[in-house]
Design an enzyme around this catalytic site. Structure first.
Site, mmCIF file in Angstrom:
data_model
loop_
_atom_site.group_PDB
_atom_site.id
_atom_site.type_symbol
_atom_site.label_atom_id
_atom_site.label_comp_id
_atom_site.label_asym_id
_atom_site.label_seq_id
_atom_site.Cartn_x
_atom_site.Cartn_y
_atom_site.Cartn_z
ATOM 1 N N MET A 36 -6.807 0.897 -0.913
ATOM 2 C CA MET A 36 -6.200 0.008 0.089
ATOM 3 C C MET A 36 -5.744 0.855 1.285
ATOM 4 O O MET A 36 -4.828 0.477 2.012
ATOM 5 C CB MET A 36 -5.038 -0.760 -0.528
ATOM 6 C CG MET A 36 -5.507 -1.684 -1.661
ATOM 7 S SD MET A 36 -4.488 -3.125 -1.906
ATOM 8 C CE MET A 36 -2.954 -2.367 -2.396
ATOM 9 N N LEU A 39 -4.199 6.676 2.728
ATOM 10 C CA LEU A 39 -4.674 7.674 1.766
ATOM 11 C C LEU A 39 -3.746 8.884 1.678
ATOM 12 O O LEU A 39 -3.152 9.304 2.661
ATOM 13 C CB LEU A 39 -6.080 8.148 2.168
ATOM 14 C CG LEU A 39 -7.135 7.042 2.279
ATOM 15 C CD1 LEU A 39 -8.481 7.643 2.673
ATOM 16 C CD2 LEU A 39 -7.260 6.252 0.984
ATOM 17 N N ASN A 41 -3.092 12.688 -1.033
ATOM 18 C CA ASN A 41 -3.867 13.673 -1.802
ATOM 19 C C ASN A 41 -4.361 13.140 -3.141
ATOM 20 O O ASN A 41 -5.344 13.624 -3.687
ATOM 21 C CB ASN A 41 -3.042 14.942 -2.022
ATOM 22 C CG ASN A 41 -3.007 15.770 -0.764
ATOM 23 O OD1 ASN A 41 -3.871 15.610 0.102
ATOM 24 N ND2 ASN A 41 -2.002 16.638 -0.630
ATOM 25 N N HIS A 43 -5.550 10.068 -3.682
ATOM 26 C CA HIS A 43 -6.846 9.440 -3.376
ATOM 27 C C HIS A 43 -7.904 10.519 -3.122
ATOM 28 O O HIS A 43 -9.029 10.422 -3.589
ATOM 29 C CB HIS A 43 -6.761 8.618 -2.085
ATOM 30 C CG HIS A 43 -5.903 7.403 -2.157
ATOM 31 N ND1 HIS A 43 -4.722 7.289 -1.485
ATOM 32 C CD2 HIS A 43 -6.068 6.238 -2.812
ATOM 33 C CE1 HIS A 43 -4.196 6.108 -1.697
ATOM 34 N NE2 HIS A 43 -4.980 5.444 -2.513
ATOM 35 N N GLN A 67 -3.772 -9.804 -4.074
ATOM 36 C CA GLN A 67 -3.039 -9.133 -5.160
ATOM 37 C C GLN A 67 -1.563 -8.923 -4.820
ATOM 38 O O GLN A 67 -0.837 -8.320 -5.590
ATOM 39 C CB GLN A 67 -3.704 -7.810 -5.544
ATOM 40 C CG GLN A 67 -3.609 -6.702 -4.527
ATOM 41 C CD GLN A 67 -4.444 -5.495 -4.936
ATOM 42 O OE1 GLN A 67 -5.674 -5.514 -4.817
ATOM 43 N NE2 GLN A 67 -3.811 -4.444 -5.414
ATOM 44 N N ASP A 157 -2.005 3.802 -12.047
ATOM 45 C CA ASP A 157 -2.019 2.351 -12.283
ATOM 46 C C ASP A 157 -2.696 2.108 -13.630
ATOM 47 O O ASP A 157 -3.792 1.562 -13.707
ATOM 48 C CB ASP A 157 -2.782 1.659 -11.151
ATOM 49 C CG ASP A 157 -2.076 1.827 -9.823
ATOM 50 O OD1 ASP A 157 -0.922 1.385 -9.701
ATOM 51 O OD2 ASP A 157 -2.660 2.444 -8.912
ATOM 52 N N SER A 192 1.970 8.241 -3.999
ATOM 53 C CA SER A 192 1.717 6.809 -3.817
ATOM 54 C C SER A 192 1.798 6.504 -2.330
ATOM 55 O O SER A 192 2.610 7.112 -1.617
ATOM 56 C CB SER A 192 2.792 6.008 -4.560
ATOM 57 O OG SER A 192 2.865 4.690 -4.067
ATOM 58 N N SER A 193 1.003 5.536 -1.883
ATOM 59 C CA SER A 193 1.055 5.144 -0.468
ATOM 60 C C SER A 193 2.456 4.635 -0.143
ATOM 61 O O SER A 193 2.929 4.754 0.985
ATOM 62 C CB SER A 193 0.043 4.038 -0.195
ATOM 63 O OG SER A 193 -1.226 4.484 -0.583
ATOM 64 N N ARG A 194 3.126 4.066 -1.125
ATOM 65 C CA ARG A 194 4.474 3.514 -0.891
ATOM 66 C C ARG A 194 5.513 4.599 -0.622
ATOM 67 O O ARG A 194 6.555 4.306 -0.043
ATOM 68 C CB ARG A 194 4.913 2.682 -2.098
ATOM 69 C CG ARG A 194 4.140 1.384 -2.217
ATOM 70 C CD ARG A 194 4.361 0.760 -3.575
ATOM 71 N NE ARG A 194 3.430 -0.315 -3.776
ATOM 72 C CZ ARG A 194 3.721 -1.603 -3.611
ATOM 73 N NH1 ARG A 194 4.932 -1.935 -3.261
ATOM 74 N NH2 ARG A 194 2.826 -2.539 -3.815
#
Ligand code: PAF
Length: 283
Positions: A36, A39, A41, A43, A67, A157, A192-194
């Site tokens: 999604m 990006l 490291n 990913h 989602q 995940d 995490s992107s978050r």
């Protein structure tokens, strides 16, 4: 129009279809890494692995609206295509595919939802109702569009990975699912992107998630499974995060663990500065 850099090509749907048909006619191995965007490291290590293991790899960048059970979460999801593309530039043999919503959810791709049963009722499924239905739908449609040889998913995940495996069986996709280790920063925080939404203080406070997972791994066998979950919640409460769930589950069926002798995974979801973080570790 496709954009070409030294290594990477950015393809429209039509161009992608031609490229894939050409690859299939030559029996080439096609890798697929769905993302999604935003990006990091984690990913990049998955994409680098896929690029080595296949003739070429399609990396999708698509923030999938179906989602997100929370409109604010969807609106706040970090997006930075330019930065994403610059990070991918050095990786060999990849095509970036950034489809529109109507291309992914096209009437050309019929979809009969599967019943995810118990797998989608616990943990992420319980706290994010409908989330996995959206994940299954988008991955199903991407699989139909791309028909990869191998598709790569991160173990961060873990519940999603388990559901993808069940989905591949259900729809009989001839695709090998590759599970990739979680990438952590030097302190142990899962990338995490978050994390991009956390302050410096939040990034430090979020470490309690990893420390709690380590606490469980160290104290395993000293306590019963029930007791260690209690102790781990007490340990976690020393930090500043708001715990959503902490569960120890059987690795393959994701049902509550009953014995230390089975392969187990501990899962944590918690809020840090209003950002929802998840992590897990094999116990
Ligand atoms: O893990 C993710 O980033 C997403 O759930 C996925 C697999 C790309 C589907 O949108």
């Amino acid at each position: 129009m496709s954009t070409t850099t030294d290594q990477m090509k950015f393809l429209s749907l039509d161009e992608l279809e031609i490229t894939l048909a050409n690859a299939r006619s030559k029996n080439q191995a096609i890798g697929f890494v769905p993302t999604m965007g935003a990006l990091h490291n984690g990913h990049l290590s998955i994409i680098e692995r896929a690029s080595k293991e296949n003739d070429f790899t399609v990396v999708s960048i698509f923030v999938n609206p179906t989602q997100f059970n929370n409109a604010e979460d969807l609106a706040n999801y970090p997006r930075n295509l330019e930065k994403d593309l610059s990070l991918l530039n050095h990786i060999k043999n990849i095509y970036v595919f950034q489809p529109r919503v109507d291309e992914v959810y096209s009437p050309r791709i019929p979809f009969i939802p599967m019943n995810l049963g118990q797998l989608a009722m616990l943990m992420e499924g319980k706290f994010r109702p409908g989330h996995f239905d959206g994940v299954v739908h988008v991955v199903h449609n991407m699989f139909r569009l791309i028909r990869p040889t191998k598709a790569y998913f991160g173990m961060k995940d873990f519940q999603q990975l388990t559901i993808i495996r069940a989905m591949v069986k259900h729809y009989q996709f001839p695709i090998e699912i590759i599970a990739c280790e979680t990438t952590r920063n030097s302190m142990g925080l899962a990338l995490s992107s978050r994390n991009k939404r956390l302050s410096e203080k939040g990034l430090k406070e979020a470490l309690i998630i990893y420390e709690t997972l380590e606490f469980i791994r160290e104290k395993k066998h000293v306590f019963s499974i029930q007791e260690i979950q209690k102790q781990a919640r007490v340990f976690f409460a020393k930090g500043n995060l708001e715990l959503e769930y902490l569960e120890i589950m059987n690795e393959s069926c994701l049902l509550p663990a009953s014995s230390w002798d089975e392969p187990l995974v501990c899962f944590i979801a918690a809020y840090c500065e209003g950002v929802r973080l998840i992590d897990n570790s094999l116990v």
